[in-house]
Design an enzyme around this catalytic site. Structure first.
Site, PDB file in Angstrom:
ATOM      1  N   ASP A 144      39.812  46.768  46.066  1.00  0.00           N
ATOM      2  CA  ASP A 144      39.607  45.915  44.826  1.00  0.00           C
ATOM      3  C   ASP A 144      38.756  44.657  44.866  1.00  0.00           C
ATOM      4  O   ASP A 144      39.715  43.505  44.969  1.00  0.00           O
ATOM      5  CB  ASP A 144      40.620  45.829  43.633  1.00  0.00           C
ATOM      6  CG  ASP A 144      40.115  46.419  42.576  1.00  0.00           C
ATOM      7  OD1 ASP A 144      39.284  47.546  42.651  1.00  0.00           O
ATOM      8  OD2 ASP A 144      41.398  45.830  41.750  1.00  0.00           O
ATOM      9  N   HIS A 145      37.799  45.065  43.016  1.00  0.00           N
ATOM     10  CA  HIS A 145      37.077  43.621  43.115  1.00  0.00           C
ATOM     11  C   HIS A 145      37.292  42.770  44.014  1.00  0.00           C
ATOM     12  O   HIS A 145      37.600  41.413  44.155  1.00  0.00           O
ATOM     13  CB  HIS A 145      38.072  42.941  41.304  1.00  0.00           C
ATOM     14  CG  HIS A 145      38.071  43.917  40.497  1.00  0.00           C
ATOM     15  ND1 HIS A 145      36.791  44.408  39.411  1.00  0.00           N
ATOM     16  CD2 HIS A 145      39.224  44.333  39.359  1.00  0.00           C
ATOM     17  CE1 HIS A 145      36.701  44.779  38.597  1.00  0.00           C
ATOM     18  NE2 HIS A 145      38.228  45.221  38.543  1.00  0.00           N
ATOM     19  N   HIS A 169      41.078  45.500  30.554  1.00  0.00           N
ATOM     20  CA  HIS A 169      41.611  44.938  32.170  1.00  0.00           C
ATOM     21  C   HIS A 169      43.152  44.029  31.706  1.00  0.00           C
ATOM     22  O   HIS A 169      43.065  42.954  31.035  1.00  0.00           O
ATOM     23  CB  HIS A 169      41.152  43.764  32.915  1.00  0.00           C
ATOM     24  CG  HIS A 169      40.168  44.483  34.157  1.00  0.00           C
ATOM     25  ND1 HIS A 169      38.813  43.893  34.196  1.00  0.00           N
ATOM     26  CD2 HIS A 169      40.538  45.780  34.469  1.00  0.00           C
ATOM     27  CE1 HIS A 169      38.167  44.333  35.510  1.00  0.00           C
ATOM     28  NE2 HIS A 169      39.131  45.665  35.266  1.00  0.00           N
ATOM     29  N   GLY A 228      40.864  49.112  33.923  1.00  0.00           N
ATOM     30  CA  GLY A 228      41.552  49.545  33.145  1.00  0.00           C
ATOM     31  C   GLY A 228      42.245  49.993  32.274  1.00  0.00           C
ATOM     32  O   GLY A 228      42.226  50.258  31.449  1.00  0.00           O
ATOM     33  N   SER A 288      45.299  51.008  32.007  1.00  0.00           N
ATOM     34  CA  SER A 288      46.716  51.275  32.066  1.00  0.00           C
ATOM     35  C   SER A 288      47.088  50.899  30.280  1.00  0.00           C
ATOM     36  O   SER A 288      45.784  49.981  29.386  1.00  0.00           O
ATOM     37  CB  SER A 288      47.190  49.493  31.987  1.00  0.00           C
ATOM     38  OG  SER A 288      47.542  48.874  33.906  1.00  0.00           O
ATOM     39  N   VAL A 320      44.388  51.808  37.856  1.00  0.00           N
ATOM     40  CA  VAL A 320      45.488  51.112  36.997  1.00  0.00           C
ATOM     41  C   VAL A 320      46.460  50.110  38.135  1.00  0.00           C
ATOM     42  O   VAL A 320      46.789  50.296  38.893  1.00  0.00           O
ATOM     43  CB  VAL A 320      46.403  52.539  36.911  1.00  0.00           C
ATOM     44  CG1 VAL A 320      47.983  51.701  36.284  1.00  0.00           C
ATOM     45  CG2 VAL A 320      46.094  53.384  35.833  1.00  0.00           C
ATOM     46  N   THR A 362      48.223  46.779  36.130  1.00  0.00           N
ATOM     47  CA  THR A 362      48.306  45.849  34.670  1.00  0.00           C
ATOM     48  C   THR A 362      49.918  46.685  34.625  1.00  0.00           C
ATOM     49  O   THR A 362      50.887  46.360  34.336  1.00  0.00           O
ATOM     50  CB  THR A 362      48.206  45.753  33.148  1.00  0.00           C
ATOM     51  OG1 THR A 362      46.998  45.057  33.586  1.00  0.00           O
ATOM     52  CG2 THR A 362      48.894  44.563  32.291  1.00  0.00           C
TER      53      THR A 362
HETATM   54  P1  13P Z   1      44.603  47.429  33.905  1.00  0.00           P
HETATM   55  O1  13P Z   1      45.486  46.290  34.818  1.00  0.00           O
HETATM   56  O2  13P Z   1      43.877  47.541  33.142  1.00  0.00           O
HETATM   57  O3  13P Z   1      45.536  48.511  34.826  1.00  0.00           O
HETATM   58  O4  13P Z   1      43.320  48.095  35.180  1.00  0.00           O
HETATM   59  C1  13P Z   1      43.118  47.737  36.731  1.00  0.00           C
HETATM   60  C2  13P Z   1      41.974  47.753  37.221  1.00  0.00           C
HETATM   61  O5  13P Z   1      41.387  48.096  36.695  1.00  0.00           O
HETATM   62  C3  13P Z   1      42.036  47.023  38.457  1.00  0.00           C
HETATM   63  O6  13P Z   1      40.810  46.843  39.453  1.00  0.00           O
END
Ligand code: 13P
Length: 279
Positions: A81-82, A180, A209, A211, A231, A233
């Protein structure tokens, strides 16, 4: 069984559901996601972010996921991820990740375009899928993804079309108003922007994002082209709150019990979102 992102998202796009991408940081979170997938018989994406490389290295993450998925027949994707640094993308591919997200959203459009295309060529040569991001999400409460004061930049639908056809990415993360982290106020999600992007772009779209996003909004997003929802956070916030509650009681817990309880808390959140995404 570990599969690549493209294979699970193709089915999701055809049948109009979304596959949950859940962030993991340790053995307990990995186990929580895999057990949820197994018990619900719903495919899942294990997302390990570049920012958690101090918690676990890629080879260890792969070894755990590989061992835990050998006996199950539900598809699991092992996704980076990212990731801002190409060298980490190549490390993850060598370690056995089947999907990577190159996040060039902090760069100029031209640089993001060029870097993403190069990464797609290398990743595809080894059967690994690539997700990229256009636009930028704002930071919400409790986020661990980036600067809290970061401003939101909506994805430009015309750029999205050019970006996807030039780079050959398998999935595109879009910015349409989710944040996020947990929302500070009412979520303001633009389904109109999403519709504009989906009408121009053929690949599965990704919603970061997840969550705290209301279920009706999630349903609306899925109906309009979102096939993967991230998901992070809420898994962390919920689990930490539950552990705090345990600690205020009379009983003293052994660390091994806390570890098992953690798996259970992670599963509660993962299953909640899986049931919203997969209908
Ligand atoms: P949240 O932390 O808002 O759930 O977003 C997670 C996310 O986009 C991970 O790449």
């Amino acid at each position: 069984m570990i599969v690549n992102l493209q294979s699970v998202l193709k089915d999701a796009k055809d049948k109009k559901y979304a596959v949950g991408s859940f962030n993991v940081y340790n053995y307990e979170t990995i186990r929580g996601v895999i057990e949820s997938a197994k018990e619900s018989q719903i495919p899942a994406i294990i997302a390990f972010g570049e920012r958690y490389m101090e918690n676990m290295d890629f080879k260890t993450v792969h070894a755990i996921v590989d061992t835990m998925t050998k006996e199950i027949d539900i598809p699991i994707v092992l996704h980076l991820d990212h990731c801002k640094f190409p060298e980490n993308i190549f490390k993850a591919i060598r370690a056995g990740f089947t999907s990577v997200m190159y996040d060039g959203s902090h760069l100029s459009y031209e640089e993001n375009l060029k870097n993403t295309k190069e990464i797609v060529e290398i990743a595809h040569a080894t059967g690994v899928s690539v997700e990229a991001e256009l636009g930028s999400l704002a930071g919400g409460e409790g986020s661990n993804e980036g600067a809290e004061d970061q401003n939101e930049i909506y994805t430009n639908p015309i750029q999205a079309k050019e970006f996807v056809s030039f780079t050959g990415v398998d999935a595109l993360a879009v910015s349409i108003g989710t944040v996020h982290g947990m929302y500070k106020g009412e979520p303001k999600i633009s389904i109109d922007v999403l519709k504009e992007i989906a009408s121009r772009v053929d690949v599965p779209l990704v919603l970061h994002g997840g969550s705290g996003t209301p279920e009706v909004t999630i349903r609306d997003c899925i109906q309009n082209g979102i096939c993967k929802i991230n998901v992070n956070t809420e898994i962390s916030v919920y689990t930490v709150e539950k552990i705090k509650e345990l600690m205020t009681g009379e009983k003293t817990y052994h660390l091994s019990n806390i570890s098992l309880k953690t798996v259970g808390y992670v599963k509660e959140i993962v299953k909640k979102y899986m049931s919203m995404f997969y209908r």
